[in-house]
Write a protein that holds these residues in place. Sequence first.
Motif, short mmCIF file in Angstrom:
data_model
loop_
_atom_site.label_atom_id
_atom_site.label_comp_id
_atom_site.label_asym_id
_atom_site.label_seq_id
_atom_site.Cartn_x
_atom_site.Cartn_y
_atom_site.Cartn_z
N ALA A 9 -0.45 7.31 -10.25
CA ALA A 9 0.60 7.26 -11.73
C ALA A 9 1.77 7.23 -10.73
CB ALA A 9 0.88 8.87 -12.66
N TYR A 10 2.28 7.49 -9.59
CA TYR A 10 3.60 7.80 -8.57
C TYR A 10 3.52 6.07 -8.65
CZ TYR A 10 4.99 12.28 -9.44
OH TYR A 10 5.59 14.06 -10.13
N ALA A 11 2.40 6.03 -8.07
CA ALA A 11 2.38 4.58 -7.64
C ALA A 11 3.22 3.26 -8.59
CB ALA A 11 1.37 3.80 -6.79
N ALA A 12 1.75 3.60 -9.70
CA ALA A 12 2.00 2.33 -11.11
C ALA A 12 4.02 2.46 -11.37
CB ALA A 12 1.26 3.16 -11.76
N ASN A 13 4.18 3.95 -11.50
CA ASN A 13 5.55 3.51 -11.83
C ASN A 13 6.60 2.68 -10.85
OD1 ASN A 13 7.81 4.75 -13.09
ND2 ASN A 13 8.10 6.68 -12.02
N ARG A 14 5.69 3.26 -8.95
CA ARG A 14 6.24 2.69 -8.12
C ARG A 14 6.88 1.33 -8.24
NH1 ARG A 14 5.84 7.06 -5.46
NH2 ARG A 14 3.88 5.88 -4.16
N LEU A 15 5.87 0.50 -8.57
CA LEU A 15 5.45 -0.91 -9.04
C LEU A 15 5.95 -1.71 -10.33
CD1 LEU A 15 1.63 -0.56 -8.37
CD2 LEU A 15 3.47 -1.95 -6.74
N ALA A 67 8.59 -4.24 -10.30
CA ALA A 67 8.70 -5.16 -10.90
C ALA A 67 9.78 -5.77 -12.16
CB ALA A 67 7.50 -4.80 -12.00
N VAL A 68 10.03 -4.21 -12.67
CA VAL A 68 11.48 -4.76 -13.06
C VAL A 68 12.69 -5.32 -12.76
CG1 VAL A 68 13.75 -3.23 -14.86
CG2 VAL A 68 10.93 -2.80 -14.25
N GLN A 69 13.29 -4.87 -11.27
CA GLN A 69 14.08 -4.80 -10.45
C GLN A 69 13.98 -6.24 -9.38
OE1 GLN A 69 14.10 -2.49 -7.56
NE2 GLN A 69 15.03 -0.94 -8.17
N LEU A 70 12.27 -6.85 -9.84
CA LEU A 70 12.50 -8.51 -9.60
C LEU A 70 12.50 -9.58 -10.37
CD1 LEU A 70 11.57 -10.36 -7.65
CD2 LEU A 70 8.57 -10.07 -8.39
N GLU A 71 12.04 -9.29 -11.69
CA GLU A 71 12.63 -9.31 -12.37
C GLU A 71 14.17 -10.01 -12.97
OE1 GLU A 71 10.57 -10.84 -17.31
OE2 GLU A 71 10.42 -9.23 -16.39
N ILE A 72 14.72 -9.08 -12.83
CA ILE A 72 15.87 -9.07 -13.39
C ILE A 72 16.77 -9.91 -12.43
CG2 ILE A 72 18.63 -7.59 -12.66
CD1 ILE A 72 16.79 -5.52 -14.21
N ALA A 73 16.26 -9.01 -10.95
CA ALA A 73 16.42 -10.51 -9.80
C ALA A 73 16.17 -11.68 -10.19
CB ALA A 73 16.09 -10.05 -8.18
N GLN A 74 15.24 -12.59 -10.35
CA GLN A 74 15.20 -13.83 -11.08
C GLN A 74 15.41 -14.15 -11.89
OE1 GLN A 74 10.90 -12.99 -11.16
NE2 GLN A 74 10.13 -13.30 -9.91
N LEU A 75 15.90 -13.62 -12.73
CA LEU A 75 17.43 -13.64 -13.74
C LEU A 75 18.77 -13.74 -13.11
CD1 LEU A 75 15.73 -12.13 -16.20
CD2 LEU A 75 15.52 -13.80 -16.71
N LEU A 76 19.13 -13.70 -12.71
CA LEU A 76 20.55 -13.23 -11.99
C LEU A 76 20.30 -13.99 -10.93
CD1 LEU A 76 22.88 -12.06 -11.68
CD2 LEU A 76 21.66 -9.97 -9.75
#
Length: 137
Positions: free
Chosen positions: A65-71, A75-84
């Motif tokens: 569960a902790y690993a899934a949360n980190r992933l 993923a959120v940070q990556l998607e934001i970076a791809q938009l930004l």
Amino acid sequence: MTLGKFVRHFLPVLKDMPAQYIYEPWTAPLAVQRRAKCILGKDYPLPIVDHAEASKRCRDVMGTAYAANRLAANAVQLEIAQLLLPLLHQGGLYQPPLDEWVVTELSRRWRRSRGIGPQIGREGQVPLERGKEAKES
């Protein structure tokens, strides 16, 4: 005070169990169980779960569960970076460090587009454009 006094009082079947086994009677050898007149599975129930196995399973599940949360966070940070990044590189707008407002606003818009979390920004304000804020709606 006698070790296991509370257990012996409320579980009379364990009253003759030696102190070293009073809290975990399932660890007592059969000879000790016979002397205490408390045979597991007959006079006292067998354990429902194996504590070592249940603890290991719990640690494994929590680790997953902790690993899934980190992933998910990555993923959120990556998607934001791809938009930004494309927006910032247009016309040479990118100047490190990133402006806090830009990151906050893009995170808020990304979350809103997916129906995640509150729809307002910091301190109950909804940022409209850089440097301007509207009252809470």
